[in-house]
Structure formats: C-alpha cells, structure tokens
Design a protein around this motif. Structure first.
Motif, PDB file in Angstrom:
ATOM      1  N   UNK A  76      40.965  46.020  42.363  1.00  0.00           N
ATOM      2  CA  UNK A  76      41.424  44.729  42.190  1.00  0.00           C
ATOM      3  C   UNK A  76      41.358  44.147  40.836  1.00  0.00           C
ATOM      4  N   UNK A  77      40.418  44.841  39.894  1.00  0.00           N
ATOM      5  CA  UNK A  77      40.241  44.255  38.576  1.00  0.00           C
ATOM      6  C   UNK A  77      41.631  44.740  37.555  1.00  0.00           C
ATOM      7  N   UNK A  78      42.284  45.619  38.115  1.00  0.00           N
ATOM      8  CA  UNK A  78      43.421  46.235  37.255  1.00  0.00           C
ATOM      9  C   UNK A  78      44.610  45.340  36.798  1.00  0.00           C
ATOM     10  N   UNK A  79      44.924  45.167  35.610  1.00  0.00           N
ATOM     11  CA  UNK A  79      46.034  44.499  35.286  1.00  0.00           C
ATOM     12  C   UNK A  79      46.718  45.412  34.323  1.00  0.00           C
ATOM     13  N   UNK A  80      48.192  45.288  34.244  1.00  0.00           N
ATOM     14  CA  UNK A  80      49.150  46.065  33.530  1.00  0.00           C
ATOM     15  C   UNK A  80      49.515  45.547  32.161  1.00  0.00           C
ATOM     16  N   UNK A  81      49.925  46.304  31.233  1.00  0.00           N
ATOM     17  CA  UNK A  81      50.622  45.930  29.936  1.00  0.00           C
ATOM     18  C   UNK A  81      51.694  44.887  30.285  1.00  0.00           C
ATOM     19  N   UNK A  82      51.456  43.642  29.533  1.00  0.00           N
ATOM     20  CA  UNK A  82      52.433  42.612  29.903  1.00  0.00           C
ATOM     21  C   UNK A  82      51.984  41.552  30.724  1.00  0.00           C
ATOM     22  N   UNK A  83      50.975  41.753  31.451  1.00  0.00           N
ATOM     23  CA  UNK A  83      50.507  40.888  32.410  1.00  0.00           C
ATOM     24  C   UNK A  83      49.745  39.526  31.883  1.00  0.00           C
ATOM     25  N   UNK A  84      49.629  38.473  32.499  1.00  0.00           N
ATOM     26  CA  UNK A  84      48.887  37.504  32.037  1.00  0.00           C
ATOM     27  C   UNK A  84      47.387  37.544  33.036  1.00  0.00           C
ATOM     28  N   UNK A  85      46.516  37.388  32.418  1.00  0.00           N
ATOM     29  CA  UNK A  85      45.013  37.476  33.060  1.00  0.00           C
ATOM     30  C   UNK A  85      44.760  36.283  33.302  1.00  0.00           C
ATOM     31  N   UNK A  86      44.488  35.828  34.573  1.00  0.00           N
ATOM     32  CA  UNK A  86      43.767  34.514  35.056  1.00  0.00           C
ATOM     33  C   UNK A  86      42.368  34.522  34.770  1.00  0.00           C
ATOM     34  N   UNK A  87      41.684  33.622  33.917  1.00  0.00           N
ATOM     35  CA  UNK A  87      40.212  33.343  33.647  1.00  0.00           C
ATOM     36  C   UNK A  87      39.655  32.584  35.075  1.00  0.00           C
ATOM     37  N   UNK A  88      38.543  33.194  35.280  1.00  0.00           N
ATOM     38  CA  UNK A  88      37.885  32.349  36.595  1.00  0.00           C
ATOM     39  C   UNK A  88      37.599  30.999  36.121  1.00  0.00           C
ATOM     40  N   UNK A  89      37.946  30.035  37.237  1.00  0.00           N
ATOM     41  CA  UNK A  89      38.067  28.651  36.913  1.00  0.00           C
ATOM     42  C   UNK A  89      36.388  28.236  36.592  1.00  0.00           C
ATOM     43  N   UNK A  90      36.502  27.311  35.886  1.00  0.00           N
ATOM     44  CA  UNK A  90      35.046  26.476  35.595  1.00  0.00           C
ATOM     45  C   UNK A  90      34.177  27.363  34.735  1.00  0.00           C
ATOM     46  N   UNK A  91      34.643  28.299  34.047  1.00  0.00           N
ATOM     47  CA  UNK A  91      33.491  29.237  33.278  1.00  0.00           C
ATOM     48  C   UNK A  91      33.949  28.845  31.731  1.00  0.00           C
ATOM     49  N   UNK A  92      32.719  28.703  30.972  1.00  0.00           N
ATOM     50  CA  UNK A  92      32.830  28.273  29.816  1.00  0.00           C
ATOM     51  C   UNK A  92      33.240  29.280  28.679  1.00  0.00           C
ATOM     52  N   UNK A  93      32.622  30.521  29.194  1.00  0.00           N
ATOM     53  CA  UNK A  93      32.974  31.519  28.268  1.00  0.00           C
ATOM     54  C   UNK A  93      33.236  32.675  29.081  1.00  0.00           C
ATOM     55  N   UNK A  94      34.639  33.463  28.656  1.00  0.00           N
ATOM     56  CA  UNK A  94      35.094  34.588  29.252  1.00  0.00           C
ATOM     57  C   UNK A  94      35.561  35.388  27.907  1.00  0.00           C
ATOM     58  N   UNK A  95      34.897  36.538  27.665  1.00  0.00           N
ATOM     59  CA  UNK A  95      35.121  37.217  26.454  1.00  0.00           C
ATOM     60  C   UNK A  95      36.176  38.318  26.586  1.00  0.00           C
ATOM     61  N   UNK A  96      37.062  38.671  25.274  1.00  0.00           N
ATOM     62  CA  UNK A  96      37.643  40.260  25.407  1.00  0.00           C
ATOM     63  C   UNK A  96      36.594  41.088  24.993  1.00  0.00           C
ATOM     64  N   UNK A  97      36.765  42.330  25.261  1.00  0.00           N
ATOM     65  CA  UNK A  97      36.189  43.400  24.841  1.00  0.00           C
ATOM     66  C   UNK A  97      37.128  44.591  24.829  1.00  0.00           C
ATOM     67  N   UNK A  98      37.486  45.102  23.601  1.00  0.00           N
ATOM     68  CA  UNK A  98      38.526  46.011  23.413  1.00  0.00           C
ATOM     69  C   UNK A  98      37.910  47.354  23.580  1.00  0.00           C
ATOM     70  N   UNK A  99      38.239  48.390  24.381  1.00  0.00           N
ATOM     71  CA  UNK A  99      37.810  49.511  24.649  1.00  0.00           C
ATOM     72  C   UNK A  99      38.950  50.866  24.846  1.00  0.00           C
ATOM     73  N   UNK A 100      38.236  51.817  24.394  1.00  0.00           N
ATOM     74  CA  UNK A 100      38.991  53.200  24.747  1.00  0.00           C
ATOM     75  C   UNK A 100      38.558  53.415  26.228  1.00  0.00           C
ATOM     76  N   UNK A 101      39.676  53.951  26.888  1.00  0.00           N
ATOM     77  CA  UNK A 101      39.551  54.247  28.255  1.00  0.00           C
ATOM     78  C   UNK A 101      39.828  55.598  28.407  1.00  0.00           C
ATOM     79  N   UNK A 102      39.164  56.308  29.210  1.00  0.00           N
ATOM     80  CA  UNK A 102      39.328  57.690  29.631  1.00  0.00           C
ATOM     81  C   UNK A 102      39.757  58.072  31.159  1.00  0.00           C
ATOM     82  N   UNK A 103      40.920  58.617  31.170  1.00  0.00           N
ATOM     83  CA  UNK A 103      41.573  58.779  32.598  1.00  0.00           C
ATOM     84  C   UNK A 103      41.191  60.406  32.951  1.00  0.00           C
ATOM     85  N   UNK A 104      40.594  60.315  34.141  1.00  0.00           N
ATOM     86  CA  UNK A 104      40.238  61.581  34.735  1.00  0.00           C
ATOM     87  C   UNK A 104      41.681  62.546  35.145  1.00  0.00           C
ATOM     88  N   UNK A 105      41.717  63.853  34.861  1.00  0.00           N
ATOM     89  CA  UNK A 105      42.583  64.471  35.561  1.00  0.00           C
ATOM     90  C   UNK A 105      42.467  65.616  36.670  1.00  0.00           C
TER      91      UNK A 105
END
Length: 243
Positions: A76-105
């Motif tokens: 359920x956490x997935x979002x795609x390129x071009x999507x808009x991410x809704x931040x949880x309501x009422x939270x003061x700090x929601x951070x970005x974290x850039x990551x290299x992701x590995x996809x298993x074959x």
C-alpha cells in the motif's frame, strides 16, 4: 536497458523499454504523456535499510548499527512516477529520503553475498517518505514508515550494468539539491544486504530492497515538487499534498 511498467490508453498493463523516442512496447511507441506510469515492479514487500550512510546516522544523532537495521513497507506504500503523495494529517515533520532501490529478479533465500547479484533484476529510485512524529515514538515504525503512498518508486528498472558501483544518489525539492551522495558511501553493500535479509526471509521476484538514505533529510511541505535521481536510472518525480 531501462524497463518501464505502464497502463496504455486502452487500460492494459504493459511492460516496455524507455528510450529517447518514447516508451516502446508491443511494436508501438507511446508518448509518456499518453500513458499512466506504474511502479517498475509489483512487490509483495519492500525491505528497507535504516542508517546505511554514516552521515545520515550522525544527523539523526545515532551511532551506525552493528548490523543492517531492517524494516518493512507494505504494497500500500507504493506510489508511481508523477504521483502526488498525501502526507499524514496533523503531523509536523514528514521527511524525504532519497534511496537506491534494488528489485529482485529471482526468489532468494539464504543467499551468500558473493552470489547475491545473480538474483537482482536491476535498480530504481525510491523516496522513503518518513513520518518522523510517529517514527520517533515507536519501535516498529508502522505509523512512521508504512502509510499509504510513502514509497514512490520508479520511473524505470535499470539493469545492473547500467548503474555504476559509485552511482550518485541525489534529491531535489523545488529544484534545490538537498541530498547528494553515492552508492560507494554505503556502510553495507547491496550483496551484503541481500545476504543478511535472505538469512531471515525469502525475497520474491519483484520484491524491493531499499538501501538507505544519505544526509540531508528535511521536511516536506504542501505543493513541493520532489526529484530523486540515481545515476544510470534517471529521475523519479512526485508531488506532495498535505491531507
């Protein structure tokens, strides 16, 4: 090769190749604007690694852990390129974290590090969007890490040979660079992470291992435009909306 998953104008889900001419699939070339881009894999789970850069551990006032710090994000956490991410309501700090992701074959269980890359389909970009208000209050990080759309992933799956061993990882918000590091700054390498993870659980084809974020994490705001760029993969873009 850079593979992309998308839904075509007729509503069919397809896999193609992202080229300079557009998205090539089924003997056709589609313009990006004419299709709905999807995350480049459909994982049963996303296994994330915390504090895999020493500088990020330092900015969080933590010592680097003695073994990889692991947590899960569900589908359920997935979002795609071009999507808009809704931040949880009422939270003061929601951070970005850039990551290299590995996809298993391939299915992987009890895989030695020296064999690990044989099981990898490729790499992509991920933003491990993190609700710090709750993450800092709990041990299992469900509220902090597993909320809806908290794992934008994409835009493509680049085969391993496309991504250098010292690939740069960068994040920009509204055009301003906030994070920049490289794959060779990992505390634990991709093969070492796969060995550790598969000691405890089976990774299935399409599952994602997200390898941790460098220093520079900061709060997201309503209307922000986020870009995560991994050398050899490309640029993942998503918007931000306060709920």
């Amino acid at each position: 090769m850079r593979k992309v998953r998308f839904r075509d104008p007729a509503g069919s889900t397809r896999t193609g190749e992202w080229t300079d001419d557009g998205i090539e699939a089924a003997d056709r070339i589609y313009d990006e604007s004419a299709v709905e881009l999807l995350p480049p894999s459909d994982p049963s789970k996303i296994v994330c690694v915390g504090l895999n850069y020493a500088d990020h551990a330092a900015e969080r006032d933590k010592e680097p852990p003695e073994r990889p710090l692991l947590f899960l994000k569900p589908p359920n956490a997935l979002a795609a390129h071009g999507d808009t991410v809704g931040l949880p309501a009422g939270k003061e700090r929601v951070d970005h974290e850039a990551e290299l992701a590995v996809v298993m074959g391939e299915q992987a269980r009890n895989v030695a590090a020296e064999e690990a890359m044989k099981y990898v389909a490729g790499f992509t970009c991920m933003d491990d969007v993190s609700n710090r208000d709750d993450q800092d209050r709990e041990q299992n990080w469900v509220r902090g890490k597993a909320f809806d759309n908290s794992a934008p992933l994409g835009p493509v799956l680049a085969t391993p040979e496309e991504v250098p061993d010292d690939a740069s990882v960068e994040l920009r918000v509204n055009g301003e660079t906030r994070q920049r590091s490289s794959r060779d700054e990992f505390i634990w390498s991709v093969p070492e992470l796969i060995e550790e993870i598969t000691t405890y659980l089976t990774l299935e084809p399409g599952d994602v291992v997200s390898t941790g974020t460098p220093a520079g994490v900061a709060a997201l705001e309503d209307g922000d435009d986020v870009e995560v760029e991994v050398e050899g993969v490309g640029v993942l873009r998503h918007g931000v909306r306060r709920e």
